[in-house]
Design an enzyme around this catalytic site. Sequence first.
Site, PDB file in Angstrom:
ATOM      1  N   HIS A  73       0.830  -1.211   0.000  1.00 23.33           N
ATOM      2  CA  HIS A  73       0.000   0.000   0.000  1.00 23.33           C
ATOM      3  C   HIS A  73       0.863   1.259   0.000  1.00 23.33           C
ATOM      4  O   HIS A  73       0.619   2.179  -0.776  1.00 23.33           O
ATOM      5  CB  HIS A  73      -0.920  -0.006   1.225  1.00 23.33           C
ATOM      6  CG  HIS A  73      -1.604   1.305   1.450  1.00 23.33           C
ATOM      7  ND1 HIS A  73      -2.763   1.660   0.801  1.00 23.33           N
ATOM      8  CD2 HIS A  73      -1.278   2.358   2.227  1.00 23.33           C
ATOM      9  CE1 HIS A  73      -3.126   2.873   1.185  1.00 23.33           C
ATOM     10  NE2 HIS A  73      -2.229   3.326   2.055  1.00 23.33           N
ATOM     11  N   GLU A  74       1.878   1.300   0.862  1.00 18.96           N
ATOM     12  CA  GLU A  74       2.727   2.484   0.939  1.00 18.96           C
ATOM     13  C   GLU A  74       3.534   2.673  -0.337  1.00 18.96           C
ATOM     14  O   GLU A  74       3.657   3.785  -0.849  1.00 18.96           O
ATOM     15  CB  GLU A  74       3.661   2.410   2.154  1.00 18.96           C
ATOM     16  CG  GLU A  74       2.953   2.444   3.490  1.00 18.96           C
ATOM     17  CD  GLU A  74       2.098   3.679   3.703  1.00 18.96           C
ATOM     18  OE1 GLU A  74       2.443   4.763   3.193  1.00 18.96           O
ATOM     19  OE2 GLU A  74       1.061   3.563   4.379  1.00 18.96           O
ATOM     20  N   HIS A  78       1.226   5.180  -2.404  1.00 17.41           N
ATOM     21  CA  HIS A  78       1.722   6.529  -2.143  1.00 17.41           C
ATOM     22  C   HIS A  78       3.045   6.829  -2.823  1.00 17.41           C
ATOM     23  O   HIS A  78       3.333   7.976  -3.129  1.00 17.41           O
ATOM     24  CB  HIS A  78       1.907   6.749  -0.636  1.00 17.41           C
ATOM     25  CG  HIS A  78       0.661   6.647   0.146  1.00 17.41           C
ATOM     26  ND1 HIS A  78      -0.344   7.572   0.053  1.00 17.41           N
ATOM     27  CD2 HIS A  78       0.242   5.721   1.045  1.00 17.41           C
ATOM     28  CE1 HIS A  78      -1.327   7.223   0.866  1.00 17.41           C
ATOM     29  NE2 HIS A  78      -0.998   6.107   1.476  1.00 17.41           N
TER      30      HIS A  78
END
Length: 105
Positions: A73-74, A78
């Site tokens: 996810h990171e 992002h």
Amino acid sequence: LAFGSTHVWAGQNLPNYNEIRQEYGFKNLSYSNVVRQSLKPKPGSQPPFLTDTAGAIYQAHLHQAFEVQVGVHELLGHGSGKMFTEDAEGQRNFPPELVHPLTGG
């Protein structure tokens, strides 16, 4: 510097400023102590809709699987991607041989 919230993140992508990430890069953090604490099984609880055997397998791999989920996810959510820009003078922040994946231009 502090951040007040009722939610504690399992991970973070730093710095949290797009302009800095674009130019200098970033680091992904995983707060293992938060993950470990939040995934502790409650006494006498069983994951819903799972047999005892499947529940044991689920509990055995839950922590490692969640660490992978946070990392992905990171990194992908992002940290990936770069905002390609072209200024008024035609100066680009990417190589000219790159082509648009949809238009080919």
